[in-house]
Scaffold this motif. Structure first.
Motif, mmCIF file in Angstrom:
data_model
loop_
_atom_site.group_PDB
_atom_site.id
_atom_site.type_symbol
_atom_site.label_atom_id
_atom_site.label_comp_id
_atom_site.label_asym_id
_atom_site.label_seq_id
_atom_site.Cartn_x
_atom_site.Cartn_y
_atom_site.Cartn_z
ATOM 1 N N VAL A 364 8.528 -3.939 1.050
ATOM 2 C CA VAL A 364 8.494 -5.045 0.162
ATOM 3 C C VAL A 364 7.209 -4.858 -0.793
ATOM 4 O O VAL A 364 6.018 -4.693 0.125
ATOM 5 N N PRO A 365 6.850 -5.168 -1.931
ATOM 6 C CA PRO A 365 5.703 -4.780 -2.723
ATOM 7 C C PRO A 365 4.666 -5.803 -2.130
ATOM 8 O O PRO A 365 5.072 -6.736 -1.861
ATOM 9 N N HIS A 366 3.400 -5.214 -2.199
ATOM 10 C CA HIS A 366 2.243 -6.049 -2.001
ATOM 11 C C HIS A 366 2.066 -6.762 -3.276
ATOM 12 O O HIS A 366 2.637 -6.553 -4.475
ATOM 13 N N ALA A 367 1.289 -7.596 -3.303
ATOM 14 C CA ALA A 367 0.592 -8.381 -4.888
ATOM 15 C C ALA A 367 -0.797 -8.546 -4.854
ATOM 16 O O ALA A 367 -1.563 -8.607 -3.663
ATOM 17 N N VAL A 368 -1.400 -8.587 -5.880
ATOM 18 C CA VAL A 368 -2.928 -8.711 -6.029
ATOM 19 C C VAL A 368 -3.289 -10.058 -6.476
ATOM 20 O O VAL A 368 -2.783 -10.705 -7.453
ATOM 21 N N THR A 369 -4.428 -10.510 -5.809
ATOM 22 C CA THR A 369 -4.563 -12.098 -5.896
ATOM 23 C C THR A 369 -5.687 -12.196 -7.209
ATOM 24 O O THR A 369 -5.740 -13.339 -7.384
ATOM 25 N N ARG A 370 -6.325 -11.150 -7.676
ATOM 26 C CA ARG A 370 -6.861 -11.465 -8.761
ATOM 27 C C ARG A 370 -6.909 -10.234 -9.816
ATOM 28 O O ARG A 370 -6.693 -9.080 -9.241
ATOM 29 N N ASP A 371 -7.244 -10.402 -11.037
ATOM 30 C CA ASP A 371 -7.443 -9.169 -11.934
ATOM 31 C C ASP A 371 -8.392 -8.359 -11.218
ATOM 32 O O ASP A 371 -9.439 -8.516 -10.790
ATOM 33 N N ASP A 372 -7.876 -6.910 -11.502
ATOM 34 C CA ASP A 372 -8.634 -5.680 -11.160
ATOM 35 C C ASP A 372 -8.612 -4.748 -11.794
ATOM 36 O O ASP A 372 -7.873 -4.718 -12.996
ATOM 37 N N GLU A 373 -9.637 -3.826 -11.679
ATOM 38 C CA GLU A 373 -9.581 -2.347 -12.476
ATOM 39 C C GLU A 373 -9.582 -1.287 -11.708
ATOM 40 O O GLU A 373 -10.250 -1.343 -10.610
ATOM 41 N N TYR A 374 -8.760 -0.280 -12.149
ATOM 42 C CA TYR A 374 -8.640 0.916 -11.241
ATOM 43 C C TYR A 374 -8.411 2.249 -12.429
ATOM 44 O O TYR A 374 -7.642 2.113 -13.178
ATOM 45 N N MET A 375 -9.223 3.242 -12.266
ATOM 46 C CA MET A 375 -9.100 4.368 -12.892
ATOM 47 C C MET A 375 -9.167 3.938 -14.439
ATOM 48 O O MET A 375 -8.439 4.622 -15.273
ATOM 49 N N GLY A 376 -9.912 3.107 -14.724
ATOM 50 C CA GLY A 376 -9.795 2.612 -15.944
ATOM 51 C C GLY A 376 -8.686 1.694 -16.675
ATOM 52 O O GLY A 376 -8.652 1.147 -17.864
ATOM 53 N N TYR A 377 -7.749 1.430 -15.695
ATOM 54 C CA TYR A 377 -6.561 0.616 -15.938
ATOM 55 C C TYR A 377 -6.650 -0.855 -15.828
ATOM 56 O O TYR A 377 -7.419 -1.101 -14.738
ATOM 57 N N PHE A 378 -6.157 -1.985 -16.408
ATOM 58 C CA PHE A 378 -6.257 -3.307 -15.910
ATOM 59 C C PHE A 378 -4.981 -3.543 -15.008
ATOM 60 O O PHE A 378 -3.920 -3.187 -15.391
ATOM 61 N N ILE A 379 -5.366 -4.152 -14.062
ATOM 62 C CA ILE A 379 -4.301 -4.312 -12.996
ATOM 63 C C ILE A 379 -4.256 -5.982 -12.825
ATOM 64 O O ILE A 379 -5.356 -6.327 -12.492
ATOM 65 N N PRO A 380 -3.299 -6.799 -13.355
ATOM 66 C CA PRO A 380 -3.505 -8.223 -13.788
ATOM 67 C C PRO A 380 -3.083 -9.080 -12.232
ATOM 68 O O PRO A 380 -2.323 -8.444 -11.494
ATOM 69 N N LYS A 381 -3.963 -10.254 -12.170
ATOM 70 C CA LYS A 381 -3.449 -11.103 -10.904
ATOM 71 C C LYS A 381 -2.019 -11.009 -10.772
ATOM 72 O O LYS A 381 -1.176 -11.469 -12.012
ATOM 73 N N ASP A 382 -1.546 -11.315 -9.530
ATOM 74 C CA ASP A 382 -0.005 -11.560 -9.174
ATOM 75 C C ASP A 382 0.835 -10.463 -9.479
ATOM 76 O O ASP A 382 1.954 -10.656 -9.284
ATOM 77 N N ALA A 383 0.225 -9.213 -10.036
ATOM 78 C CA ALA A 383 1.056 -8.168 -10.087
ATOM 79 C C ALA A 383 1.583 -7.753 -8.915
ATOM 80 O O ALA A 383 0.787 -7.660 -7.805
ATOM 81 N N GLY A 384 2.858 -7.209 -8.678
ATOM 82 C CA GLY A 384 3.394 -6.619 -7.617
ATOM 83 C C GLY A 384 2.856 -5.107 -7.352
ATOM 84 O O GLY A 384 2.563 -4.508 -8.535
ATOM 85 N N VAL A 385 2.644 -4.703 -6.210
ATOM 86 C CA VAL A 385 1.955 -3.474 -6.066
ATOM 87 C C VAL A 385 2.798 -2.568 -4.914
ATOM 88 O O VAL A 385 2.964 -2.969 -3.900
ATOM 89 N N MET A 386 3.507 -1.459 -5.485
ATOM 90 C CA MET A 386 4.376 -0.797 -4.641
ATOM 91 C C MET A 386 3.740 0.428 -3.923
ATOM 92 O O MET A 386 3.229 1.159 -4.555
ATOM 93 N N ASN A 387 3.957 0.633 -2.816
ATOM 94 C CA ASN A 387 3.783 1.787 -1.936
ATOM 95 C C ASN A 387 4.909 2.899 -2.136
ATOM 96 O O ASN A 387 5.862 2.514 -1.600
ATOM 97 N N ASN A 388 4.743 3.813 -3.005
ATOM 98 C CA ASN A 388 5.941 4.549 -3.123
ATOM 99 C C ASN A 388 5.946 5.645 -2.473
ATOM 100 O O ASN A 388 5.539 6.805 -2.393
ATOM 101 N N VAL A 389 6.591 5.380 -1.195
ATOM 102 C CA VAL A 389 6.443 6.195 0.315
ATOM 103 C C VAL A 389 7.262 7.581 -0.168
ATOM 104 O O VAL A 389 6.629 8.753 0.203
ATOM 105 N N TRP A 390 8.588 7.563 -0.555
ATOM 106 C CA TRP A 390 9.256 8.764 -0.791
ATOM 107 C C TRP A 390 8.259 9.699 -1.602
ATOM 108 O O TRP A 390 8.270 11.064 -1.202
ATOM 109 N N ALA A 391 7.827 9.282 -2.862
ATOM 110 C CA ALA A 391 7.132 10.014 -3.728
ATOM 111 C C ALA A 391 5.919 10.786 -2.931
ATOM 112 O O ALA A 391 5.694 12.077 -3.191
ATOM 113 N N ILE A 392 5.287 10.083 -2.097
ATOM 114 C CA ILE A 392 3.970 10.372 -1.455
ATOM 115 C C ILE A 392 4.566 11.725 -0.650
ATOM 116 O O ILE A 392 3.856 12.605 -0.196
#
Length: 529
Positions: A364-392
């Motif tokens: 089940v995807p995680h979710a982020v509780t507040r706006d964040d930034e990573y690698m210059g990208y904006f990650i909005p509050k409440d976005a789902g965040v998936m751990n793409n296990v197969w690809a890794i």
């Protein structure tokens, strides 16, 4: 005044239309991803079958962090060891939440399923309690249960080799019910166990359907009458059946505790916690039910995948048998004490988890509780965040020729599964099947022991070979044909499982008969108190 009303109405209509048309668009500063359509975003591109392959393709195309716009929701997909370490592990304080899952959590689970519960005071309290009962020290007290269930599994593989999937499932389920409730499932035909596995399938099916996703992505659909959304009705019915099963198990354990008729198990601690924390029997039932699901399905799927690997890669089987014969010999079976001397067997366990991950897209995807930034990208509050296990796990830079089953990758890796997951160097992590951050599987220590015992003893006792067709040619399964759902495994396949010698077969029988006589009630086949 009339003109003013018209202008206000037109302005509201334009704003509403603009908002509607901007739904589904990817804002410029978000991580890249496939082109979107107005309103629906990428929903039309979401795969209904073998989703892991499409998520891997997008990772190759858009990089280790990409985004999918799903109606009014955003999904950020992490597809490298480094991104999972940086966000889910190092920023776990804000990346351990869950998005609202209306079908999966509200309707199917009555808001009670720990796996889907939002990150907050209640989840943290339950998680702490579970950790206290499953941590590395506590997990050692369950070894006698693991040994007994393992002996029955070997006996069944010897006497009914065609039913090996059922024997493996019974092993992991009986072990889990004993650890959680203090009673075991002595046969695969146990009605409650069948209901559990059928319930898994149904839960996965309901939550994988397009309707479930649409109802999650467009909340206004929930207001439609039920006859237009049969998925909602199905979800509610499943919850009623599942709750009866889980709460029934819990109330039976409570009764056994009250009567002084229970083996040491998780429910003893849970009953104490219920007295002080006052949570309901429904909630306690779902806490134990979550552990039952997690322990039954993933261990059995991994052992089943190991059998397939032995069929398809006979050289690995030979190397494993050579090591076990050299270290253990034929006079006795391997035990947990042999683990440090069996690096290739441990490597087989790690390679199985990498080669055939059960939580193929991170459950089940995680979710982020507040706006964040990573690698210059904006990650909005409440976005789902998936751990793409197969690809890794299949990243050919981490693991050259990733679809080859090659335990030598891990033969010098002496970390436990939990140590590898916690290693600050992301490249030193073995595989990503148990999740990450604060939501990593709390049963990881127990799973490691169950898998090591299962793999080492199967290899000690049996040869695993393909079935033959009418012309004497081997029938080999396709390792890329997987079941669909949250937790997957190879599609059913056949194998010839035969004892390596008469002496080993006799020992399998002798060990099980002895254990049965010493530990189990002759009528109920439950543990003697």
């Amino acid at each position: 005044m009339h003109h003013l009303a018209v202008i206000v109405a037109l302005t509201a209509a334009v704003l509403g239309l603009t908002r509607l048309l901007s739904t589904g668009r990817r804002p410029k500063n978000y991580p890249p991803g496939p082109p979107t359509l107005p309103i629906i975003g990428n929903i039309h591109q979401m795969p209904t079958h073998d989703a892991h392959l499409q998520f891997q393709k997008w990772a190759e195309q858009y990089g280790p962090v990409y985004s999918l716009i799903l109606g009014s929701k955003v999904l950020i997909v992490l597809s490298s060891d480094e991104t999972v370490k940086a966000l889910l592990d190092k920023r776990s304080g804000i990346y351990s939440h869950r998005q609202e899952m209306y079908i999966g959590q509200t309707l199917c689970s009555g808001g009670l399923r720990l796996l889907m519960m939002e990150y907050g005071t209640q989840w943290r309290a339950f998680r702490k309690m579970i950790h206290g009962l499953l941590n590395i020290t506590a997990s050692k007290s369950y070894v006698p249960y693991q040994m007994l269930e393992n002996k029955q599994m070997l006996y069944e593989l010897l006497t009914e080799p065609d039913r090996f999937l059922y024997s493996i499932r019974r092993y992991s389920n009986a072990l889990t019910t004993t650890m959680v409730f203090g009673w075991r499932t002595p046969t695969y035909e146990d009605a409650k166990m069948k209901q559990l596995f059928d319930g898994f399938s149904e839960f996965a099916e309901i939550n994988q359907t397009g309707t479930a996703a649409l109802i999650d992505f467009f909340p206004w659909l929930r207001k439609l009458p039920e006859f237009m959304l049969p998925t909602q009705r199905k979800a509610k019915e499943l919850h009623e059946r599942e709750k009866a099963l889980y709460v029934g198990h819990w109330l039976r354990a409570k009764r056994d505790i009250h009567e002084g008729q229970i083996k040491p198990c998780f429910c003893v601690g849970l009953a104490e916690a219920q007295k002080s924390d006052q949570f309901s029997d429904d909630q306690a039932g779902y806490i134990t039910g979550t552990l039952l699901e997690a322990g039954s399905d993933t261990t059995s799927s991994t052992l089943y995948a190991f059998v397939q690997a032995m069929l398809l890669f006979p050289d690995a089987q030979r190397k494993a048998q050579e090591e076990i014969d050299r270290v253990v010999g034929s006079e006795r079976m391997p035990t947990m004490d042999d683990e440090g001397d069996l690096p290739y067997i441990r490597a087989c366990m790690k390679e199985t988890l990498r080669w055939m991950p059960t939580t193929i897209l991170g459950a089940v995807p995680h979710a982020v509780t507040r706006d964040d930034e990573y690698m210059g990208y904006f990650i909005p509050k409440d976005a789902g965040v998936m751990n793409n296990v197969w690809a890794i796990n299949m990243d050919d830079k981490r693991h050259p020729e990733p679809r080859q089953f090659n335990p030598d990758r891990f033969v010098h890796d002496h970390q436990s599964l939990a140590e590898a997951a916690a290693n600050p160097d992301a490249s030193k992590r073995d595989q990503f099947t148990f999740g990450a951050g604060r939501r990593i599987c709390p049963g990881i220590h127990i799973a490691e022991r169950s898998l090591f015992l299962g793999i080492s003893r199967m290899i000690w006792a049996f040869d695993i070979a393909p079935e033959l067709d009418q012309h004497g040619q081997p029938i080999l399964p396709d390792p890329d044909r997987l079941t669909q759902g949250f937790v997957c495994m190879p599609e059913e396949f056949g194998a010839r499982i035969t004892p390596r010698s008469k002496e080993r077969a006799d020992m399998v029988v002798c060990e099980w008969e002895e254990a049965e006589k010493e530990c189990l009630d002759p009528v109920t086949k439950q543990w003697l108190l």
